[in-house]
Design an enzyme around this catalytic site. Structure first.
Site, PDB file in Angstrom:
ATOM      1  N   ARG A  63       0.812  -1.208   0.000  1.00  0.00           N
ATOM      2  CA  ARG A  63       0.000   0.000   0.000  1.00  0.00           C
ATOM      3  C   ARG A  63       0.849   1.263   0.000  1.00  0.00           C
ATOM      4  O   ARG A  63       0.421   2.305  -0.489  1.00  0.00           O
ATOM      5  CB  ARG A  63      -0.993  -0.006   1.156  1.00  0.00           C
ATOM      6  CG  ARG A  63      -2.124  -1.015   0.933  1.00  0.00           C
ATOM      7  CD  ARG A  63      -2.869  -1.339   2.217  1.00  0.00           C
ATOM      8  NE  ARG A  63      -1.986  -1.823   3.251  1.00  0.00           N
ATOM      9  CZ  ARG A  63      -1.542  -3.098   3.360  1.00  0.00           C
ATOM     10  NH1 ARG A  63      -1.939  -3.993   2.490  1.00  0.00           N
ATOM     11  NH2 ARG A  63      -0.740  -3.459   4.327  1.00  0.00           N
ATOM     12  N   GLU A 100       5.572  -7.405  13.245  1.00  0.00           N
ATOM     13  CA  GLU A 100       4.757  -7.633  14.434  1.00  0.00           C
ATOM     14  C   GLU A 100       4.382  -9.104  14.553  1.00  0.00           C
ATOM     15  O   GLU A 100       4.234  -9.648  15.634  1.00  0.00           O
ATOM     16  CB  GLU A 100       3.491  -6.767  14.332  1.00  0.00           C
ATOM     17  CG  GLU A 100       2.554  -6.861  15.497  1.00  0.00           C
ATOM     18  CD  GLU A 100       1.333  -5.996  15.309  1.00  0.00           C
ATOM     19  OE1 GLU A 100       0.506  -5.983  16.227  1.00  0.00           O
ATOM     20  OE2 GLU A 100       1.185  -5.343  14.262  1.00  0.00           O
TER      21      GLU A 100
END
Length: 174
Positions: A63, A100
């Site tokens: 993105r 993460e």
């Protein structure tokens, strides 16, 4: 760009629980990208944070490509995509980093950055800082000067800003 337009744009961000794995709250900016006025508001907000003298925008897959390309096109800048492995025909350098929820690798295309070139790194979301830190490292190893990183959203509680190594400017911190 009005504050109301930016607030409306960022109100389109969709929160997806347990994606891409259990325990992760994913911030999906796809609805922002799909709305022309929202996209314009966010790109204008990123442009407000653009350091003077920058000539190139490093766009992070995936993105980040969209926001970076729009920013570059509207401000007369070049854009260099930082890609996942196997997507580039000629690779200058690669780095593996922690996310993460796992690890990933980024590659810098060959013959796109030169020593002393002033760049910014652009991505959609700053979480733990791994992607921005990796892109910054790739650009620095190529001899470029990374002026800052620009993101649409920063998830402040994850502390990713501290890992990046350059000033970070977020349109919004959540």
């Amino acid at each position: 760009m009005s504050s109301a337009a930016l607030d409306r744009a960022l109100g389109l961000v969709r929160e997806v629980t347990d994606f891409p794995e259990p325990g992760v709250l994913f911030r999906d900016l796809t609805p922002v990208l799909a709305d022309p006025s929202a996209l314009r508001a966010v790109v204008d907000a990123l442009a407000d944070r653009l350091p003077p003298g920058v000539r190139t925008v490093l766009a992070l897959e995936a993105r980040g490509f969209l926001f970076a390309a729009a920013l570059a096109a509207t401000h007369g800048l070049g854009v260099v995509p930082v890609r996942k492995p196997g997507k580039l025909p000629a690779v200058a350098d690669r780095v593996t980093f922690d996310l993460e929820y796992g690890t990933a690798t980024f590659e810098l295309p060959a013959d796109t950055l030169v020593p002393g070139q002033r760049v910014v790194v652009v991505d959609d979301v700053l979480a733990t800082g791994g992607t921005l830190a990796a892109a910054t490292l790739l650009a620095t190893r190529a001899g470029a000067v990374v002026e800052s990183a620009l993101v649409v959203l920063e998830i402040g509680a994850l502390g990713g800003r501290g890992r990046v190594g350059v000033p970070v400017h977020a349109v919004r911190t959540v």
